[in-house]
Design a protein around this motif. Structure first.
Motif, PDB file in Angstrom:
ATOM      1  N   ARG A   1       9.314   1.375 -15.771  1.00 57.75           N
ATOM      2  CA  ARG A   1       9.270   0.312 -14.784  1.00 57.75           C
ATOM      3  C   ARG A   1       8.569   0.862 -13.549  1.00 57.75           C
ATOM      4  NH1 ARG A   1      15.519  -1.475 -14.849  1.00 57.75           N
ATOM      5  NH2 ARG A   1      15.788   0.411 -16.091  1.00 57.75           N
ATOM      6  N   PHE A   2       8.246  -0.004 -12.601  1.00 58.27           N
ATOM      7  CA  PHE A   2       7.449   0.446 -11.464  1.00 58.27           C
ATOM      8  C   PHE A   2       8.024  -0.102 -10.163  1.00 58.27           C
ATOM      9  CE2 PHE A   2       4.723   0.724 -15.112  1.00 58.27           C
ATOM     10  CZ  PHE A   2       4.047   1.913 -14.918  1.00 58.27           C
ATOM     11  N   TRP A   3       8.020   0.769  -9.160  1.00 54.56           N
ATOM     12  CA  TRP A   3       8.460   0.400  -7.817  1.00 54.56           C
ATOM     13  C   TRP A   3       7.289   0.584  -6.865  1.00 54.56           C
ATOM     14  CZ3 TRP A   3      12.447  -1.844  -5.377  1.00 54.56           C
ATOM     15  CH2 TRP A   3      12.513  -1.712  -3.980  1.00 54.56           C
ATOM     16  N   ARG A   4       6.938  -0.476  -6.128  1.00 54.22           N
ATOM     17  CA  ARG A   4       5.857  -0.391  -5.146  1.00 54.22           C
ATOM     18  C   ARG A   4       6.387   0.290  -3.892  1.00 54.22           C
ATOM     19  NH1 ARG A   4       0.940  -2.818  -4.034  1.00 54.22           N
ATOM     20  NH2 ARG A   4       0.697  -2.522  -6.291  1.00 54.22           N
ATOM     21  N   THR A   5       5.871   1.461  -3.588  1.00 56.45           N
ATOM     22  CA  THR A   5       6.357   2.252  -2.469  1.00 56.45           C
ATOM     23  C   THR A   5       5.761   1.781  -1.155  1.00 56.45           C
ATOM     24  OG1 THR A   5       4.579   3.891  -2.530  1.00 56.45           O
ATOM     25  CG2 THR A   5       6.458   4.235  -4.021  1.00 56.45           C
TER      26      THR A   5
ATOM     27  N   HIS B   1       1.630   2.909  -3.524  1.00 59.79           N
ATOM     28  CA  HIS B   1       1.409   3.195  -4.936  1.00 59.79           C
ATOM     29  C   HIS B   1       2.605   2.726  -5.765  1.00 59.79           C
ATOM     30  CE1 HIS B   1       3.325   6.892  -3.302  1.00 59.79           C
ATOM     31  NE2 HIS B   1       3.924   6.976  -4.482  1.00 59.79           N
ATOM     32  N   ASP B   2       2.359   2.466  -7.027  1.00 59.83           N
ATOM     33  CA  ASP B   2       3.399   2.011  -7.941  1.00 59.83           C
ATOM     34  C   ASP B   2       4.035   3.218  -8.619  1.00 59.83           C
ATOM     35  OD1 ASP B   2       3.057  -0.700  -7.411  1.00 59.83           O
ATOM     36  OD2 ASP B   2       1.427  -0.866  -8.852  1.00 59.83           O
ATOM     37  N   LEU B   3       5.291   3.470  -8.288  1.00 57.29           N
ATOM     38  CA  LEU B   3       6.020   4.633  -8.774  1.00 57.29           C
ATOM     39  C   LEU B   3       6.663   4.299 -10.118  1.00 57.29           C
ATOM     40  CD1 LEU B   3       6.812   7.479  -7.524  1.00 57.29           C
ATOM     41  CD2 LEU B   3       9.023   6.440  -7.066  1.00 57.29           C
ATOM     42  N   ALA B   4       6.277   5.016 -11.153  1.00 55.82           N
ATOM     43  CA  ALA B   4       6.843   4.788 -12.486  1.00 55.82           C
ATOM     44  C   ALA B   4       8.207   5.453 -12.584  1.00 55.82           C
ATOM     45  CB  ALA B   4       5.915   5.350 -13.552  1.00 55.82           C
ATOM     46  N   TYR B   5       9.176   4.721 -13.125  1.00 55.03           N
ATOM     47  CA  TYR B   5      10.520   5.278 -13.278  1.00 55.03           C
ATOM     48  C   TYR B   5      11.191   4.694 -14.510  1.00 55.03           C
ATOM     49  CZ  TYR B   5      12.610   0.917 -11.497  1.00 55.03           C
ATOM     50  OH  TYR B   5      13.009  -0.384 -11.334  1.00 55.03           O
TER      51      TYR B   5
ATOM     52  N   ARG C   1      15.050   8.759 -13.653  1.00 60.29           N
ATOM     53  CA  ARG C   1      13.959   9.746 -13.644  1.00 60.29           C
ATOM     54  C   ARG C   1      12.682   9.011 -13.268  1.00 60.29           C
ATOM     55  NH1 ARG C   1      12.890  10.470 -20.183  1.00 60.29           N
ATOM     56  NH2 ARG C   1      14.083   8.652 -20.849  1.00 60.29           N
ATOM     57  N   PHE C   2      11.710   9.731 -12.732  1.00 55.97           N
ATOM     58  CA  PHE C   2      10.482   9.090 -12.269  1.00 55.97           C
ATOM     59  C   PHE C   2       9.356  10.097 -12.229  1.00 55.97           C
ATOM     60  CE2 PHE C   2      12.286  10.926  -8.497  1.00 55.97           C
ATOM     61  CZ  PHE C   2      11.201  11.316  -7.734  1.00 55.97           C
ATOM     62  N   ASP C   3       8.148   9.598 -12.062  1.00 57.71           N
ATOM     63  CA  ASP C   3       6.961  10.442 -11.910  1.00 57.71           C
ATOM     64  C   ASP C   3       6.473  10.381 -10.470  1.00 57.71           C
ATOM     65  OD1 ASP C   3       6.881  11.245 -14.567  1.00 57.71           O
ATOM     66  OD2 ASP C   3       5.603   9.572 -15.180  1.00 57.71           O
ATOM     67  N   TYR C   4       6.333  11.549  -9.842  1.00 58.63           N
ATOM     68  CA  TYR C   4       5.783  11.611  -8.496  1.00 58.63           C
ATOM     69  C   TYR C   4       4.339  11.080  -8.477  1.00 58.63           C
ATOM     70  CZ  TYR C   4       9.235  15.492  -8.339  1.00 58.63           C
ATOM     71  OH  TYR C   4      10.342  16.281  -8.455  1.00 58.63           O
ATOM     72  N   PHE C   5       3.877  10.772  -7.272  1.00 60.93           N
ATOM     73  CA  PHE C   5       2.463  10.445  -7.095  1.00 60.93           C
ATOM     74  C   PHE C   5       1.609  11.571  -7.681  1.00 60.93           C
ATOM     75  CE2 PHE C   5      -1.556  10.706  -4.844  1.00 60.93           C
ATOM     76  CZ  PHE C   5      -1.985   9.400  -4.844  1.00 60.93           C
ATOM     77  N   GLY C   6       0.575  11.187  -8.443  1.00 59.89           N
ATOM     78  CA  GLY C   6      -0.299  12.181  -9.051  1.00 59.89           C
ATOM     79  C   GLY C   6       0.220  12.739 -10.357  1.00 59.89           C
ATOM     80  N   HIS C   7       1.342  12.225 -10.838  1.00 61.83           N
ATOM     81  CA  HIS C   7       1.973  12.726 -12.060  1.00 61.83           C
ATOM     82  C   HIS C   7       2.189  11.575 -13.051  1.00 61.83           C
ATOM     83  CE1 HIS C   7       2.920  15.939  -9.248  1.00 61.83           C
ATOM     84  NE2 HIS C   7       3.354  16.701 -10.231  1.00 61.83           N
ATOM     85  N   GLY C   8       2.074  11.899 -14.326  1.00 65.15           N
ATOM     86  CA  GLY C   8       2.501  11.008 -15.388  1.00 65.15           C
ATOM     87  C   GLY C   8       2.018   9.577 -15.254  1.00 65.15           C
ATOM     88  N   ALA C   9       2.958   8.640 -15.501  1.00 63.00           N
ATOM     89  CA  ALA C   9       2.625   7.218 -15.519  1.00 63.00           C
ATOM     90  C   ALA C   9       2.384   6.652 -14.124  1.00 63.00           C
ATOM     91  CB  ALA C   9       3.738   6.432 -16.210  1.00 63.00           C
TER      92      ALA C   9
ATOM     93  N   GLU D   1      12.249   7.033  -1.726  1.00 63.88           N
ATOM     94  CA  GLU D   1      12.051   5.661  -2.211  1.00 63.88           C
ATOM     95  C   GLU D   1      12.983   5.375  -3.385  1.00 63.88           C
ATOM     96  OE1 GLU D   1       9.905   3.062  -1.538  1.00 63.88           O
ATOM     97  OE2 GLU D   1       8.611   3.895   0.018  1.00 63.88           O
ATOM     98  N   VAL D   2      13.079   6.317  -4.305  1.00 62.97           N
ATOM     99  CA  VAL D   2      13.943   6.139  -5.475  1.00 62.97           C
ATOM    100  C   VAL D   2      15.405   6.099  -5.059  1.00 62.97           C
ATOM    101  CG1 VAL D   2      14.732   7.223  -7.606  1.00 62.97           C
ATOM    102  CG2 VAL D   2      12.295   7.136  -7.086  1.00 62.97           C
ATOM    103  N   VAL D   3      15.827   7.058  -4.249  1.00 65.69           N
ATOM    104  CA  VAL D   3      17.234   7.141  -3.839  1.00 65.69           C
ATOM    105  C   VAL D   3      17.646   5.904  -3.062  1.00 65.69           C
ATOM    106  CG1 VAL D   3      18.830   8.387  -2.329  1.00 65.69           C
ATOM    107  CG2 VAL D   3      17.357   9.649  -3.894  1.00 65.69           C
ATOM    108  N   ASP D   4      16.832   5.486  -2.122  1.00 63.75           N
ATOM    109  CA  ASP D   4      17.211   4.391  -1.226  1.00 63.75           C
ATOM    110  C   ASP D   4      17.105   3.010  -1.874  1.00 63.75           C
ATOM    111  OD1 ASP D   4      17.644   6.301   0.708  1.00 63.75           O
ATOM    112  OD2 ASP D   4      15.778   5.920   1.796  1.00 63.75           O
ATOM    113  N   ASN D   5      16.227   2.858  -2.851  1.00 66.23           N
ATOM    114  CA  ASN D   5      15.969   1.536  -3.407  1.00 66.23           C
ATOM    115  C   ASN D   5      16.443   1.340  -4.844  1.00 66.23           C
ATOM    116  OD1 ASN D   5      14.272   0.273  -1.168  1.00 66.23           O
ATOM    117  ND2 ASN D   5      13.125   2.147  -1.553  1.00 66.23           N
TER     118      ASN D   5
END
Length: 255
Positions: free
Chosen positions: A13-17, A21-25, A66-74, A93-97
């Motif tokens: 899934r993706f979270w718009r930071t 950028h769209d953070l994959a998690y 779990r998630f992929d940082y900017f520049g990593h993975g998905a 972003e992940v912790v707070d949202n």
């Protein structure tokens, strides 16, 4: 996008930071503390250790993110724009949202640096912490001091050198190192009173086990335990290593 507590599908899934950028998690929701996995440099959230914990969460009934940082993975993104501070913001972003309630944070290698930063940024959210071959301040403690003459020359002359040993060569710029200096953690003691567990292989040729000892000494609390695995390498992904990992996570959940 909002968190859906009823959706337990462990798929991308993706979270718009806030940075755009769209953070994959991937997320599994359940009662009790949530285990947050913070992976390593140039790794992604589908690695062996992260998947073992996802399977454990499904069977044992605890939340897992779990998630992929900017520049990593998905998540992807221009590697030249990647910075330690940007990854630090990704974690927040992940912790707070995407999480609620107490967290058990597990940081692997560079994820250990991200974990120490989170211990500073959101200490009240953290129930317990586990480290695997932790690499806080790796830019200045491990990487820069160990550059070979060619890499040092390239960094000085062209402002970047190319690091090998990964699936693809990685360009490391002076701008990256300069920004990383703002996020170093070993300068002052790290205040945390909760349980801390550290696993480190004595055959780790990426992050020496003495670095794990340094981190243990750096944390101010008394409930800090370091386990050295004599035949363990940096990945610590063998069957016995994974048993130690799952036992550590279960202990921190129950603490």
């Amino acid at each position: 996008m909002t968190m859906n507590p009823d959706d337990n599908q462990d798929a991308d899934r993706f979270w718009r930071t806030q940075n755009g950028h769209d953070l994959a998690y991937r997320q599994i929701t359940d009662d009790g503390p949530t285990v947050l996995w913070l992976g390593g440099f140039k790794s992604d959230m589908t690695g062996t250790k992260a998947q073992v914990l996802a399977d454990m969460a499904q069977h044992a009934g605890f939340g897992f993110v779990r998630f992929d940082y900017f520049g990593h993975g998905a998540t992807g993104g221009d590697w030249n724009a990647a910075r330690v501070g940007l990854w630090r913001q990704d974690v927040l972003e992940v912790v707070d949202n995407l999480t609620q309630g107490p967290l058990v944070v597990i940081g692997s290698s560079m994820g250990g640096w991200m974990t120490t930063l989170l211990m500073k940024d959101r200490s009240k959210r953290i129930k317990g912490v586990g480290f695997i071959a932790p690499a806080p301040d790796f830019t200045h403690e491990l990487m820069l001091p160990n550059l070979n003459p060619e890499e040092r020359h390239a960094l000085t002359v062209s402002g970047a050198f190319v690091m090998t040993g990964y699936d693809q060569d990685v360009a490391m710029s002076q701008a990256f190192f300069d920004e990383a200096r703002d996020h170093l953690v070993f300068g002052t003691p790290l205040a945390f009173d909760g349980p801390v567990r550290i696993l480190h292989g004595m055959k780790d040729d990426v992050v020496p086990w003495s670095h794990g000892v340094k981190l243990a000494e750096h944390i101010s609390g008394d409930d800090v335990r370091l386990t050295l695995i004599k035949d363990g390498d940096h990945r610590l992904s063998g069957p016995q290593d994974l048993e130690l990992l799952t036992a550590m996570v279960q202990e921190l959940i129950n603490a």
